[in-house]
Design an enzyme around this catalytic site. Structure first.
Site, mmCIF file in Angstrom:
data_model
loop_
_atom_site.group_PDB
_atom_site.id
_atom_site.type_symbol
_atom_site.label_atom_id
_atom_site.label_comp_id
_atom_site.label_asym_id
_atom_site.label_seq_id
_atom_site.Cartn_x
_atom_site.Cartn_y
_atom_site.Cartn_z
ATOM 1 N N CYS A 194 0.203 5.233 -2.823
ATOM 2 C CA CYS A 194 -0.474 6.041 -1.806
ATOM 3 C C CYS A 194 0.419 6.355 -0.599
ATOM 4 O O CYS A 194 0.426 7.479 -0.087
ATOM 5 C CB CYS A 194 -1.753 5.354 -1.359
ATOM 6 N N HIS A 230 -4.779 5.547 5.533
ATOM 7 C CA HIS A 230 -3.479 5.037 5.977
ATOM 8 C C HIS A 230 -2.887 6.004 7.007
ATOM 9 O O HIS A 230 -2.984 7.228 6.853
ATOM 10 C CB HIS A 230 -2.480 4.982 4.820
#
Ligand code: A2P
Length: 343
Positions: A136, A250
């Site tokens: 990711c 994130h």
């Protein structure tokens, strides 16, 4: 050998790991994007057999994943951990099914393309039954960098610091942040199981296992995956990966050195035109993307865009992405969409 089995217009799709954070999101993304599946199967461990997971207006009964589960399946979206992907790879491919794997199991294999559709969908042409979804943190960075690299003669060096949400470590980790926060506020002893250290009211400067030379594996992944996705071994990447007490999304702080000059205005125009990128950047008015406010979104959000005058051809920026969607489930479904016969 390159895969030559044609993909039907309405494939049968299996979600392997359907009870997990990413698996559930994969089902949601298939539904939201109207993926033209003729059937969707939900697979997980024996523990979950018989349970149900929501899909469209109803529910799908979860089946135990066995080698036979993939007979008659065209696309399997895997997010059940690297060990499970390795165990089932042969059975999936032998069944004539393409595996799109969200784990780290095969990302560096020479016969496995590592794909972010906005960046390197051309690499899908040479898959041989397995396609890997990148980590990711790598996906977050390469989507906006692709647009900039194309306008600045490629990338020389990236210094990146990540601020990674608890849910990146799975459902148990996300629950640990919730529960630990409550324990902390109630002055109870903290339950520390999913993470190495306290995550509530703390940050942890390591993600994944040590790989030597002071580097943790999440950082190593960002280095090798960026080179593979861009097909450019000369790109230097210096990451520090940090877990923060955020539930989902994130963030990353980037300082990038390009091979050729690119000014801030040109960079902004390139980012605004880039697929999968939203610029949210108004310095005077304190506008920038923040992880607590981007849950459930699909793009990589860019803010704090500015020159980095400490190096030649340097830019600095701040990124936010829902890592469960574009960082995992959405990217996997976008790969599946690219495999569909083109009208
Ligand atoms: P289960 O819920 O039955 O354990 P997460 O990363 O959010 O924890 O999710 C992991 C996913 O992988 C879950 O769907 C989990 O199913 C599945 N899984 C874990 N181990 C296995 C296994 N040995 N075989 C099949 N699925 C597994």
């Amino acid at each position: 050998m390159t895969w030559n089995k044609p993909m039907p217009e309405h494939p049968v799709v299996a979600v392997a790991g359907a009870t997990g954070v990413v698996g559930r999101e994969m089902l949601k993304v298939l539904e939201q994007r109207n993926f033209p599946a003729s059937k969707v199967k939900a697979l997980a461990s024996a523990r979950s057999a018989g349970k149900t997971v929501p899909f469209k207006d109803g529910e799908i009964v979860v089946e135990e994943m066995t080698p036979e589960s993939f007979e008659g399946v065209d696309i399997a979206l895997f997010s059940a951990g690297a060990g499970v992907s390795k165990k089932f790879r042969q059975a999936v491919v032998d069944a004539g099914c393409v595996m799109i794997d969200n784990s780290s199991a095969f990302r560096q294999d020479e016969d496995v393309p590592l794909v972010v559709p906005e960046v390197n969908s051309h690499d899908l042409a040479w898959h041989s039954g397995v396609i890997a979804n990148p980590n990711c943190s790598t996906i977050e960075m390469v989507v906006p960098l692709k647009a900039l690299a194309d306008n600045a003669g490629g990338i020389k060096r990236i210094v990146v610091n990540t601020y990674q949400a608890a849910s990146g470590a799975g459902m148990k980790a996300m629950n640990e942040l919730y529960n630990q926060t409550r324990e902390f506020l109630d002055e109870e002893p903290l339950t520390i199981e999913a993470f190495s250290d306290q995550i509530a009211f703390n940050v942890i400067p390591h993600i994944d296992v040590p790989v030597g030379d002071g580097v943790y594996k999440e950082e190593w992944k960002m280095v090798v995956e960026t080179k593979k996705i861009f097909g450019d071994d000369s790109i230097q990447v210096a990451p520090t990966c940090v877990r923060v007490p955020v539930l989902r999304c994130h963030a990353e702080s980037l300082n990038v050195e390009f091979n050729e000059p690119i000014d801030v205005d040109a960079a902004r125009r390139a980012l605004e035109a880039a697929p999968g990128v939203t610029v949210e950047d108004d310095y005077e008015n304190f506008v920038y993307p923040m992880p607590g406010l981007k849950q459930g979104t699909d793009d990589v959000y860019v803010g704090r865009l500015r020159a980095d005058t400490t190096v030649e051809n340097g830019l600095a920026m701040w990124l936010v992405m829902d890592q469960i969607r574009k960082g995992a489930a959405l990217n996997a479904v976008q790969i599946a969409e690219t495999l569909l016969p083109q009208a």
